[in-house]
Write a protein that holds these residues in place. Structure first.
Motif, PDB file in Angstrom:
ATOM      1  N   GLY A   9       0.765  -1.232   0.000  1.00 58.01           N
ATOM      2  CA  GLY A   9       0.000   0.000   0.000  1.00 58.01           C
ATOM      3  C   GLY A   9       0.796   1.282   0.000  1.00 58.01           C
ATOM      4  O   GLY A   9       0.251   2.336   0.294  1.00 58.01           O
ATOM      5  N   THR A  10       2.092   1.216  -0.318  1.00 53.02           N
ATOM      6  CA  THR A  10       2.920   2.424  -0.353  1.00 53.02           C
ATOM      7  C   THR A  10       3.732   2.451  -1.644  1.00 53.02           C
ATOM      8  O   THR A  10       3.851   1.447  -2.339  1.00 53.02           O
ATOM      9  CB  THR A  10       3.905   2.481   0.835  1.00 53.02           C
ATOM     10  OG1 THR A  10       4.766   1.337   0.784  1.00 53.02           O
ATOM     11  CG2 THR A  10       3.182   2.510   2.157  1.00 53.02           C
ATOM     12  N   CYS A  11       4.328   3.621  -1.919  1.00 56.48           N
ATOM     13  CA  CYS A  11       5.170   3.712  -3.115  1.00 56.48           C
ATOM     14  C   CYS A  11       6.526   3.048  -2.888  1.00 56.48           C
ATOM     15  O   CYS A  11       7.195   2.664  -3.835  1.00 56.48           O
ATOM     16  CB  CYS A  11       5.329   5.158  -3.563  1.00 56.48           C
ATOM     17  SG  CYS A  11       5.840   6.296  -2.278  1.00 56.48           S
ATOM     18  N   SER A  12       6.945   2.894  -1.639  1.00 58.86           N
ATOM     19  CA  SER A  12       8.144   2.096  -1.369  1.00 58.86           C
ATOM     20  C   SER A  12       7.745   0.629  -1.483  1.00 58.86           C
ATOM     21  O   SER A  12       6.648   0.245  -1.105  1.00 58.86           O
ATOM     22  CB  SER A  12       8.700   2.405   0.023  1.00 58.86           C
ATOM     23  OG  SER A  12       7.753   2.133   1.025  1.00 58.86           O
ATOM     24  N   CYS A  34       9.621   8.076  -0.820  1.00 62.96           N
ATOM     25  CA  CYS A  34      10.152   9.424  -0.684  1.00 62.96           C
ATOM     26  C   CYS A  34      11.280   9.469   0.337  1.00 62.96           C
ATOM     27  O   CYS A  34      11.535   8.501   1.034  1.00 62.96           O
ATOM     28  CB  CYS A  34       9.028  10.382  -0.284  1.00 62.96           C
ATOM     29  SG  CYS A  34       8.355  10.041   1.356  1.00 62.96           S
ATOM     30  N   ASP A  35      11.907  10.632   0.453  1.00 59.35           N
ATOM     31  CA  ASP A  35      13.044  10.756   1.374  1.00 59.35           C
ATOM     32  C   ASP A  35      12.619  10.788   2.838  1.00 59.35           C
ATOM     33  O   ASP A  35      13.450  10.749   3.726  1.00 59.35           O
ATOM     34  CB  ASP A  35      13.884  11.976   1.039  1.00 59.35           C
ATOM     35  CG  ASP A  35      13.172  13.288   1.336  1.00 59.35           C
ATOM     36  OD1 ASP A  35      11.961  13.291   1.612  1.00 59.35           O
ATOM     37  OD2 ASP A  35      13.850  14.322   1.289  1.00 59.35           O
ATOM     38  N   GLY A  36      11.319  10.839   3.098  1.00 62.89           N
ATOM     39  CA  GLY A  36      10.835  10.829   4.467  1.00 62.89           C
ATOM     40  C   GLY A  36      10.839   9.445   5.101  1.00 62.89           C
ATOM     41  O   GLY A  36      10.562   9.309   6.289  1.00 62.89           O
ATOM     42  N   ASN A  37      11.146   8.425   4.321  1.00 63.31           N
ATOM     43  CA  ASN A  37      11.087   7.046   4.816  1.00 63.31           C
ATOM     44  C   ASN A  37      11.866   6.824   6.100  1.00 63.31           C
ATOM     45  O   ASN A  37      11.404   6.133   6.992  1.00 63.31           O
ATOM     46  CB  ASN A  37      11.628   6.068   3.775  1.00 63.31           C
ATOM     47  CG  ASN A  37      10.743   5.950   2.573  1.00 63.31           C
ATOM     48  OD1 ASN A  37       9.571   6.263   2.626  1.00 63.31           O
ATOM     49  ND2 ASN A  37      11.302   5.501   1.472  1.00 63.31           N
ATOM     50  N   ARG A  58      -0.288   7.442   8.820  1.00 61.81           N
ATOM     51  CA  ARG A  58      -0.928   7.349   7.502  1.00 61.81           C
ATOM     52  C   ARG A  58      -0.299   8.356   6.547  1.00 61.81           C
ATOM     53  O   ARG A  58       0.203   9.386   6.962  1.00 61.81           O
ATOM     54  CB  ARG A  58      -2.419   7.604   7.639  1.00 61.81           C
ATOM     55  CG  ARG A  58      -3.114   6.541   8.472  1.00 61.81           C
ATOM     56  CD  ARG A  58      -4.553   6.874   8.692  1.00 61.81           C
ATOM     57  NE  ARG A  58      -5.250   6.953   7.417  1.00 61.81           N
ATOM     58  CZ  ARG A  58      -6.449   6.485   7.166  1.00 61.81           C
ATOM     59  NH1 ARG A  58      -7.126   5.909   8.128  1.00 61.81           N
ATOM     60  NH2 ARG A  58      -7.007   6.603   5.995  1.00 61.81           N
ATOM     61  N   CYS A  59      -0.356   8.046   5.271  1.00 62.03           N
ATOM     62  CA  CYS A  59       0.135   8.927   4.212  1.00 62.03           C
ATOM     63  C   CYS A  59      -1.082   9.401   3.421  1.00 62.03           C
ATOM     64  O   CYS A  59      -1.668   8.633   2.656  1.00 62.03           O
ATOM     65  CB  CYS A  59       1.113   8.181   3.313  1.00 62.03           C
ATOM     66  SG  CYS A  59       1.805   9.200   1.992  1.00 62.03           S
ATOM     67  N   CYS A  66       4.937   4.805   4.571  1.00 63.11           N
ATOM     68  CA  CYS A  66       6.255   4.162   4.609  1.00 63.11           C
ATOM     69  C   CYS A  66       6.711   3.927   6.050  1.00 63.11           C
ATOM     70  O   CYS A  66       7.172   2.832   6.369  1.00 63.11           O
ATOM     71  CB  CYS A  66       7.268   4.975   3.816  1.00 63.11           C
ATOM     72  SG  CYS A  66       6.924   4.989   2.034  1.00 63.11           S
ATOM     73  N   PRO A  67       6.557   4.907   6.978  1.00 65.92           N
ATOM     74  CA  PRO A  67       6.937   4.609   8.357  1.00 65.92           C
ATOM     75  C   PRO A  67       6.111   3.474   8.960  1.00 65.92           C
ATOM     76  O   PRO A  67       6.647   2.640   9.698  1.00 65.92           O
ATOM     77  CB  PRO A  67       6.674   5.932   9.094  1.00 65.92           C
ATOM     78  CG  PRO A  67       6.804   6.976   8.042  1.00 65.92           C
ATOM     79  CD  PRO A  67       6.253   6.336   6.799  1.00 65.92           C
ATOM     80  N   ASP A  68       4.818   3.409   8.653  1.00 65.26           N
ATOM     81  CA  ASP A  68       3.991   2.311   9.148  1.00 65.26           C
ATOM     82  C   ASP A  68       4.489   0.982   8.593  1.00 65.26           C
ATOM     83  O   ASP A  68       4.540  -0.016   9.317  1.00 65.26           O
ATOM     84  CB  ASP A  68       2.525   2.529   8.760  1.00 65.26           C
ATOM     85  CG  ASP A  68       1.615   1.444   9.313  1.00 65.26           C
ATOM     86  OD1 ASP A  68       1.606   1.238  10.541  1.00 65.26           O
ATOM     87  OD2 ASP A  68       0.902   0.807   8.510  1.00 65.26           O
TER      88      ASP A  68
END
Length: 82
Positions: A9-12, A34-37, A58-59, A66-68
């Motif tokens: 469910g994420t772009c990573s 993104c760089d926020g990972n 949530r994003c 990504c953190p989740d």
């Protein structure tokens, strides 16, 4: 101990976690996204603390982020570590 988690469910697309036997984080590598990972991930941080900080983030309108997904990878790695 190394653990690979396929993100959902994420772009990573994948998170690679390496843990120390004392349940601290040795390294985290996120593929894509993104760089926020990895903001907020500190080598040496206790796994339970990292999970509690990131789980449920949530994003936008997505049910995850990504953190989740990193927290999910850490939980899987912790389960394998025993």
């Amino acid at each position: 101990m190394a653990y690979i988690y396929k993100n959902k469910g994420t772009c990573s697309v994948q998170t690679e976690v390496e843990l120390n036997p004392d349940h601290t984080i040795k390294s985290v590598k996120v593929l894509g996204g993104c760089d926020g990972n990895l903001k907020g991930i500190v080598a040496g941080m206790d796994i339970d603390e990292a999970i509690s900080r990131m789980e449920g983030i949530r994003c936008g309108r997505k049910a995850t982020s990504c953190p989740d997904q990193i927290s999910q990878a850490l939980k899987g790695a912790l389960a394998e570590l025993g």
